[in-house]
Enzyme design. Structure first.
Site, mmCIF file in Angstrom:
data_model
loop_
_atom_site.group_PDB
_atom_site.id
_atom_site.type_symbol
_atom_site.label_atom_id
_atom_site.label_comp_id
_atom_site.label_asym_id
_atom_site.label_seq_id
_atom_site.Cartn_x
_atom_site.Cartn_y
_atom_site.Cartn_z
ATOM 1 N N LYS A 79 -36.030 -4.622 12.524
ATOM 2 C CA LYS A 79 -36.661 -6.012 12.816
ATOM 3 C C LYS A 79 -36.027 -6.788 11.926
ATOM 4 C CE LYS A 79 -40.955 -7.977 13.765
ATOM 5 N NZ LYS A 79 -42.446 -7.899 13.784
ATOM 6 N N SER A 188 -45.110 -9.231 18.023
ATOM 7 C CA SER A 188 -43.769 -9.910 17.984
ATOM 8 C C SER A 188 -42.457 -8.649 17.747
ATOM 9 C CB SER A 188 -43.904 -10.433 16.727
ATOM 10 O OG SER A 188 -44.017 -9.650 15.426
ATOM 11 N N SER A 212 -48.939 -6.546 16.109
ATOM 12 C CA SER A 212 -47.536 -6.673 16.690
ATOM 13 C C SER A 212 -46.571 -5.370 16.481
ATOM 14 C CB SER A 212 -46.755 -7.839 15.853
ATOM 15 O OG SER A 212 -47.214 -9.154 16.047
#
Length: 523
Positions: A79, A188, A212
């Protein structure tokens, strides 16, 4: 030859150590898949082809010498919130344009020490602020899943005939439009979830501030665990809300998630919130009996307007655990109803403080101004997206003189009560809590209702924020499909630092539910 990208981490690990495949072959298979699919899925914001090949080559050398680490030769996606030395790290924000750190986050350093291979950096909501991966500076991520059939509701159509409704032939055309609609992967960590689901990495790092990891895992038919606060170091991870943020993995199945978390977790002297506790062998917990375990079912999670499909899935999960020998007990978490509003005071307040450092002076974007204050204002106005600005403004407001006591301190008191609710339930003998993971399946990209009303978007976190507010571990496991063939997940919540019980229970759910994969339309 078997499609190497379809191998789980556990299966690939076995083949690598048996020398049936090489890390170079496995890595090339993933790089090829990314090159074909990423223009459609948009899961990666940068692909590190050369670095991946170098790391794979080094892994093959260690494998040949019998010096394999726990993740030796396994290709992962990272990420964009995790600092990776010399590699694009921008939290998918314009304000960090061109930033390439000179250091490595502790979580990724742990993975590389165990032999993992980096494929690239994954798309995400800007600064991890979002529930759909639509706030990224690099554009939305597309969910690999598609609706298998159109909804049956009769609705007015732009192609409507007399009376405002479509004919049979027009209805068929409308159905195809509905079927092919692009869906969000959740956020997210949408890039992480989409990449795992679409076989563009063997597993991925992710972060969870209010859901998330778990929400995008539920939207994409993957497994995502948010460990206890302090289990993984936050050092080198771009901060959103420091008292809530926690790193964790997204993987194909429960075993892979257990393997990844074992490598990611560690104490870290550079992060005073990381906890000095031994990291168990989570994989060893899989397959253990749950007979006699007490599973709590909180009445407060039966919210008004919850779709019947979610309720039915929850009942199915209860039945699976009961059949496996668990004792089902009704519990109450009375302060749950205050969790979402309290979260959206605490998280923006901490974001406002954390994001004050992005001012155009030291790194990233700089927009010239007539003086330094004007430069600050222009840089932040151009660098931050709409959702980030919204949360910074909310956070600045609740921290301002005259409102700090009325909002922020009250929210922190509510947070204490939420934590106490869980403590009382666990003290009463409950081992794990079962809830839905999300209030619905994945919704459409640029959904008008969601984008017009931020509160509706925030409600996607209704089942997940309590876990972050209390600092507890939570895991989302695929448990079924909705009427349109989209994945739905169940959530398990555990005692602090008892991720082993979560993995053990999640494995039972997974075995009962089966595996779910999207139909490949993207390559």
């Amino acid at each position: 030859m078997t499609d190497l990208t379809k191998l789980t981490i556990a299966a690939a690990r076995t083949k690598l150590r048996a020398k049936e495949i090489t890390s170079t072959e496995l890595t090339e298979a993933y790089l090829g898949a990314i090159d074909r699919a990423n223009p459609v899925i948009n899961a990666y914001v940068t692909v590190t082809h050369d670095k991946a090949r170098e790391m794979a080559k080094a892994s093959d050398a260690r494998l040949a010498q019998g010096e394999a680490g726990a993740l030796e030769g396994i290709p992962l996606g990272i990420k964009d919130l995790f600092a990776t030395e010399g590699v694009h790290t921008q939290a998918c924000s314009h304000v960090l344009d061109g930033f390439k750190p000179r250091y490595e986050s502790t979580v990724t350093a742990n993975l590389w020490a165990d032999g993992a291979v980096m494929l690239g950096k994954l798309n995400m909501d800007e600064f991890a602020m979002g529930s759909s991966n639509e706030t990224s500076y690099y554009g939305p991520v597309i969910n690999p899943w598609r609706r298998s059939r159109a909804t049956t509701a009769v609705t007015p159509s732009p192609h409507a005939g007399e009376g405002g409704f479509v004919s049979d032939g027009e209805a068929a055309r409308e159905a195809r439009i509905v079927d092919n609609a692009q869906l969000v992967p959740g956020g997210s960590s949408g890039g992480s979830a989409a990449a795992v689901s679409a076989f563009l990495c063997a597993g991925a790092t992710a972060t969870d501030t209010g859901g998330s990891i778990r929400q995008p895992a539920a939207f994409t038919g993957t497994v995502g665990i948010k460990p206890t606060y302090g289990r993984c170091s936050r050092w080198g991870t771009v901060a959103f809300a420091s008292s809530l943020d926690q790193a964790g993995p997204i993987a194909r199945d429960v075993r892979d998630a257990a393997i990844l978390l074992k490598s990611m977790a560690s104490v870290d002297p550079k992060d005073t919130t990381s906890v000095d506790r031994p990291v168990p062998d989570y994989e060893a917990a899989l397959g253990q009996s749950i007979k006699g375990m007490k599973v709590g079912i909180p009445k407060e999670y039966r919210v008004d307007g919850m779709p019947e499909e979610i309720e039915a899935l929850w009942r199915k999960g209860i039945a699976w655990l009961k059949d496996a020998g668990a004792e089902i007990v009704d519990i109450s978490l009375p302060h749950t109803k205050y969790a979402l509003p309290a979260y959206y005071i605490v998280a923006p307040a901490e974001a406002s403080s954390n994001l004050a450092r992005y001012d155009g002076v030291r790194y990233g974007l700089r927009v010239p101004g007539k003086d330094i204050v004007d430069m600050y204002e222009r840089t932040r106005a151009a660098g931050f997206g709409r959702e980030v600005k919204r949360r910074v403004m909310i956070g600045t407001y609740v921290l301002s003189a005259g409102y700090y006591d009325a909002y922020y301190l009250q929210a922190q008191k509510v947070r204490t009560l939420i934590k106490r609710d869980f403590e009382e339930v666990f003290d009463a003998g409950v081992d794990v809590i079962l809830t839905p993971a999300t209030p619905s399946a994945a919704f459409g990209v640029a959904d008008q209702d969601m984008n017009a009303d931020p509160v509706k978007m925030y409600l996607n976190d209704i089942f997940t924020v309590t876990v972050n507010m209390a600092g507890l571990p939570g895991i989302a496991v695929p448990a079924g499909l909705d009427g349109n063939g989209l994945p739905l997940g169940l959530q398990l919540i555990g005692r602090p630092f008892d991720e082993e019980t979560l993995f053990r229970t999640a494995h039972v759910v997974e075995q009962a539910a089966g595996r779910f994969e999207p139909e490949n339309w993207w390559s």
